[in-house]
Design a protein around this motif. Structure first.
Motif, short mmCIF file in Angstrom:
data_model
loop_
_atom_site.label_atom_id
_atom_site.label_comp_id
_atom_site.label_asym_id
_atom_site.label_seq_id
_atom_site.Cartn_x
_atom_site.Cartn_y
_atom_site.Cartn_z
N SER A 1 0.83 -1.18 0.09
CA SER A 1 -0.04 -0.09 0.15
C SER A 1 0.79 1.35 -0.01
O SER A 1 1.92 1.20 0.46
N VAL A 2 0.50 2.10 -0.72
CA VAL A 2 1.07 3.67 -0.59
C VAL A 2 0.38 4.39 0.59
O VAL A 2 0.40 5.90 0.53
N LYS B 1 -9.37 14.29 -1.02
CA LYS B 1 -10.40 13.23 -1.23
C LYS B 1 -10.00 12.42 -2.50
O LYS B 1 -9.51 12.92 -3.49
N ILE B 2 -10.30 11.09 -2.38
CA ILE B 2 -9.72 10.41 -3.58
C ILE B 2 -10.79 9.52 -4.16
O ILE B 2 -11.91 9.06 -3.31
N GLU B 3 -10.99 9.24 -5.54
CA GLU B 3 -11.83 8.30 -6.09
C GLU B 3 -11.30 7.44 -7.08
O GLU B 3 -10.35 7.96 -7.68
N ILE B 4 -11.78 6.45 -7.47
CA ILE B 4 -11.68 5.48 -8.38
C ILE B 4 -12.69 5.66 -9.59
O ILE B 4 -13.74 5.19 -9.18
N ASN B 5 -12.22 5.88 -10.70
CA ASN B 5 -13.22 5.98 -11.88
C ASN B 5 -13.44 4.74 -12.54
O ASN B 5 -12.64 3.73 -12.19
N SER B 6 -14.25 4.57 -13.35
CA SER B 6 -14.42 3.33 -14.16
C SER B 6 -13.60 2.91 -15.03
O SER B 6 -13.26 1.64 -15.31
N ASN B 7 -12.56 3.43 -14.96
CA ASN B 7 -11.13 2.94 -15.85
C ASN B 7 -10.29 2.53 -14.82
O ASN B 7 -9.06 2.33 -14.96
N GLU B 8 -10.54 2.35 -13.54
CA GLU B 8 -9.84 2.29 -12.36
C GLU B 8 -8.74 3.21 -12.09
O GLU B 8 -7.70 2.90 -11.36
N GLU B 9 -8.90 4.28 -12.61
CA GLU B 9 -8.10 5.36 -12.42
C GLU B 9 -8.00 6.32 -11.26
O GLU B 9 -9.23 6.63 -10.74
N LEU B 10 -7.10 6.73 -10.54
CA LEU B 10 -7.29 7.32 -9.31
C LEU B 10 -7.26 8.85 -9.46
O LEU B 10 -6.38 9.34 -10.23
N LEU B 11 -8.46 9.49 -8.76
CA LEU B 11 -8.74 10.65 -9.18
C LEU B 11 -8.51 11.37 -8.05
O LEU B 11 -8.80 10.94 -6.68
N LYS C 1 -3.59 3.73 -12.08
CA LYS C 1 -4.39 2.67 -11.74
C LYS C 1 -4.26 2.12 -10.33
O LYS C 1 -3.08 1.98 -9.89
N ALA C 2 -5.58 2.15 -9.76
CA ALA C 2 -5.41 2.02 -8.26
C ALA C 2 -6.59 1.22 -7.70
O ALA C 2 -7.64 1.17 -8.42
N TRP C 3 -6.51 0.84 -6.42
CA TRP C 3 -7.83 0.13 -5.80
C TRP C 3 -7.42 0.66 -4.31
O TRP C 3 -6.50 0.85 -3.79
N ILE C 4 -8.76 0.78 -3.63
CA ILE C 4 -8.56 1.16 -2.15
C ILE C 4 -9.25 -0.04 -1.28
O ILE C 4 -10.26 -0.42 -1.59
N ASP C 5 -8.47 -0.29 -0.21
CA ASP C 5 -9.16 -1.44 0.68
C ASP C 5 -10.18 -0.62 1.61
O ASP C 5 -10.38 0.55 1.67
N GLU C 6 -10.58 -1.46 2.34
CA GLU C 6 -11.57 -1.27 3.40
C GLU C 6 -11.33 -0.03 4.42
O GLU C 6 -11.96 0.73 4.94
N TYR D 1 -3.61 1.13 -3.20
CA TYR D 1 -2.63 0.13 -3.64
C TYR D 1 -2.66 0.46 -5.10
O TYR D 1 -3.59 0.65 -6.00
N LEU D 2 -1.46 0.74 -5.70
CA LEU D 2 -1.20 1.10 -7.15
C LEU D 2 -1.10 0.05 -8.13
O LEU D 2 -0.60 -1.02 -7.63
N LYS D 3 -1.88 -0.04 -9.22
CA LYS D 3 -1.96 -1.22 -10.10
C LYS D 3 -0.99 -1.03 -11.25
O LYS D 3 -0.97 -1.88 -12.11
N GLY D 4 -0.67 0.23 -11.52
CA GLY D 4 -0.25 0.34 -12.96
C GLY D 4 -0.40 1.80 -13.35
O GLY D 4 -1.10 2.86 -12.69
N ARG D 5 -0.05 2.12 -14.54
CA ARG D 5 -0.25 3.37 -15.17
C ARG D 5 -1.12 3.37 -16.29
O ARG D 5 -0.97 2.67 -17.24
N LEU D 6 -1.90 4.51 -16.50
CA LEU D 6 -2.90 4.74 -17.93
C LEU D 6 -1.89 5.90 -18.90
O LEU D 6 -2.29 5.75 -19.99
N THR D 7 -0.85 6.36 -18.15
CA THR D 7 -0.33 7.59 -19.06
C THR D 7 1.06 6.78 -19.59
O THR D 7 1.48 5.88 -19.45
N ARG D 8 1.77 7.94 -20.61
CA ARG D 8 3.12 7.50 -20.93
C ARG D 8 4.16 7.97 -19.96
O ARG D 8 5.05 8.04 -20.21
N TYR D 9 3.82 8.18 -18.77
CA TYR D 9 4.58 8.45 -17.75
C TYR D 9 5.25 7.11 -17.16
O TYR D 9 4.35 6.39 -16.65
N ILE D 10 6.66 7.08 -16.82
CA ILE D 10 7.02 6.05 -16.11
C ILE D 10 8.06 6.39 -15.04
O ILE D 10 8.37 7.78 -15.00
#
Lengths: 78, 468
Positions: free
Chosen positions: B300-301, B309-319, B351-356, B361-370
């Motif tokens: 976890s990060v 405030k954080i949200e995960i959108n339909s693309n699993e992207e962290l907002l 891309k991320a998910w959030i636990d209870e 937890y980061l899952k990867g990137r949607l952008t061209r940044y590494i």
């Protein structure tokens, strides 16, 4: 051995180097590259550098110093 | 315009900077020096600051913030052609660099410091937004002209909240080998200055005995590094009970730390070990967490800061929704006059998910940044750089954290080696992280777009590079 150490150093520094080249002063080796170098040298010469060897940066200041350190490690002096 | 430093700190006799030669500078002294410097700097001017880790540079940075000029932070090690390109685009009124820099020969001296100089470029002032506080490149290594525009409110909000979360306060001392032209390294300085704490400054390598001696002598409380720096520290057996004794915060960020390393550090440093996650666009910190030895959220990060405030959108992207979210980007000097375009909302591209419990937890990137060794790299910039170097070739890059695969057309021998060396030497991307593959031609769609998904399949099929 010196030739092989030179090859490894050149590979990591991305350029030709001479025996007296000041690797640290000239910015050819930073902490990241020192660790890379250490890892390569340990594998190549089947030696293990101790923390004190690594923290004494003077050991990595030139090709000559690096070779000297490796020789001492192989002979079990350090 | 809000000061980034707390009012009660600005004129205090607390020590802001202490270096390894014993030079100490109080906040009051720096304020006085800043007022003297103001005679040589036009208000609200843009200053290119070629950053190193010297006391003079840290002092100058503090003074620039104090005077509310607008620093654009660049690495002093950056290839000079990349810096020249940025100078051409952004026409800064001043450049701060070492006297030995090639730029010191090109422009007029405005004011000399000990080893550094503030140069006057001759470019005239142009309109900048009144809230604009700081400019940082979206991909510093590649010299990208796309800048993140951060306001005083962005910085204040993020820094004050980070200090609250980490309990940074006056009386503490912090030390970090992180470059200050990256938001994480810069914020570490600002956390300490914001609260009236002391920043310990040394140019010594983190691996050196001198760094260790300075750390021990001053009994540093706070430390920040990337996972790679922690790996070095482990190799030299840095963390002993004495140092852990006076430690308050040891922060890791910049890239994902392997779970095993994370676990080891929790057992060595206990709840003093923190993981955080952030982005330049959010004035750095989005989430942070220290760990309970009995309940380690491996991978976890951390949890979002109180003001985020954080949200995960339909693309699993962290907002992210926060006052820390930058005003927007700039690609031209005209855009430095723009106001807040983002309005406190940013899509992170992660891309991320959030636990209870709210842990991210980061899952990867949607952008061209590494990220390579904690430094953000834009793959599009790499492609453009290589196309300019080898105009007769086509290039396409893919990658993930800590590896880049460069595809190029043609079968010329040694080009792969040449590409690796160029990226290493000029963009400071170590060769170890670069893999090259030659192709007869790049896969493209009907409309001529490079098919990166096909390149990804090629990478997995042919090399397995990056597969864990």
């Amino acid at each position: 051995m010196e030739k092989r150490v030179l090859e490894i150093c050149e590979e990591i520094c991305c350029q030709k180097i001479s025996a007296d080249e000041q690797l640290l002063e000239e910015g050819l080796l930073d902490s990241y590259r020192i660790m890379e170098l250490v890892s390569e040298l340990e594998t190549e010469f089947k030696i293990v550098f101790m923390p004190k060897d690594l923290m004494e940066l003077e050991n990595f200041s030139s090709l000559k110093k690096i070779v000297k350190l490796i020789v001492e490690k192989i002979k079990g002096i350090k | 315009m809000r000061s980034i430093i707390k009012k009660e700190v600005l004129q205090s006799n607390l020590i802001a900077i202490l270096d390894d030669r014993g030079n100490a500078f109080t906040y009051k002294k720096l304020a006085n020096e800043a007022r003297e410097l103001s005679q040589f700097i036009v208000s609200r001017s843009v200053i290119f600051l070629l950053c190193d880790h010297q006391t003079e540079t840290l002092k100058f940075l503090y003074k620039v913030f104090y005077l509310k000029s607008i620093p654009m932070l660049l690495s002093a090690d950056m290839d000079s052609t990349l810096i020249e390109n940025l100078i051409k685009i952004y026409q800064p009124q001043y450049i701060y660099c070492k006297k030995t820099s090639q730029f010191a020969k090109k422009y007029l001296y405005n004011i000399e410091f000990d080893t550094h100089v503030l140069l006057k470029t001759g470019y005239i002032e142009y309109p900048v937004h009144p809230d604009l506080a700081l400019l940082l490149s979206t991909s510093g290594t590649t010299g990208s002209a796309k800048l993140v525009r951060l306001s005083y409110n962005n910085l204040y909000d993020n820094i004050s909240n980070a200090c609250q979360k980490l309990v940074i306060q006056k009386g503490q001392k912090g030390i970090s080998p992180l470059p200050i032209n990256h938001i994480y390294g810069l914020d570490f300085c600002l956390w300490h200055w914001h609260c009236g704490a002391t920043l310990l400054v040394t140019e010594e390598s983190v691996i050196s005995k001198k760094f260790l001696e300075f750390y021990k002598k001053e009994e540093a409380n706070n430390f920040a590094g990337t996972p790679y720096i922690y790996k070095i520290l482990k190799r030299i057996q840095f963390w002993d009970s004495e140092k852990v004794g006076y430690l308050h915060v040891a922060m890791s960020a910049g890239e994902q730390m392997p779970k095993e390393e994370q676990k080891n550090l929790v057992f060595t440093l206990g709840d003093k070990f923190w993981i955080s996650y952030g982005q330049t666009e959010c004035a750095y910190m989005i989430s942070a967490m220290n760990f309970d030895r009995n309940n380690i959220k491996l991978g976890s990060v951390g949890k979002a800061l109180d003001n985020v405030k954080i949200e995960i959108n339909s693309n699993e992207e962290l907002l992210v929704k926060s006052k820390s979210v930058c005003m927007g980007y700039a690609n031209t000097i005209e855009e430095l006059a723009n106001g807040d375009i983002n309005q406190g909302i940013i899509y992170t591209g992660d891309k991320a998910w959030i636990d209870e419990d709210g842990c991210i937890y980061l899952k990867g990137r949607l952008t061209r940044y590494i990220k390579i060794l904690g430094k953000r790299v834009n793959l599009d910039d790499i492609e453009e750089y290589l196309r300019n170097k080898f105009p007769s070739r086509e290039f396409a890059c893919i990658g993930s954290d800590n590896f880049i695969v460069v595809f190029f057309t043609g079968l010329e021998e040694n080009l792969d080696k040449e590409v690796s060396v160029i990226l290493d030497r000029y963009m400071r991307i170590p060769q170890k992280f670069i893999f090259c593959m030659s192709l007869k031609e790049l896969p493209r769609s009907n409309t001529g777009k490079i098919l990166y998904t096909m390149l990804e399949e090629l990478r997995i099929g042919k090399t397995g590079i990056g597969n864990m």
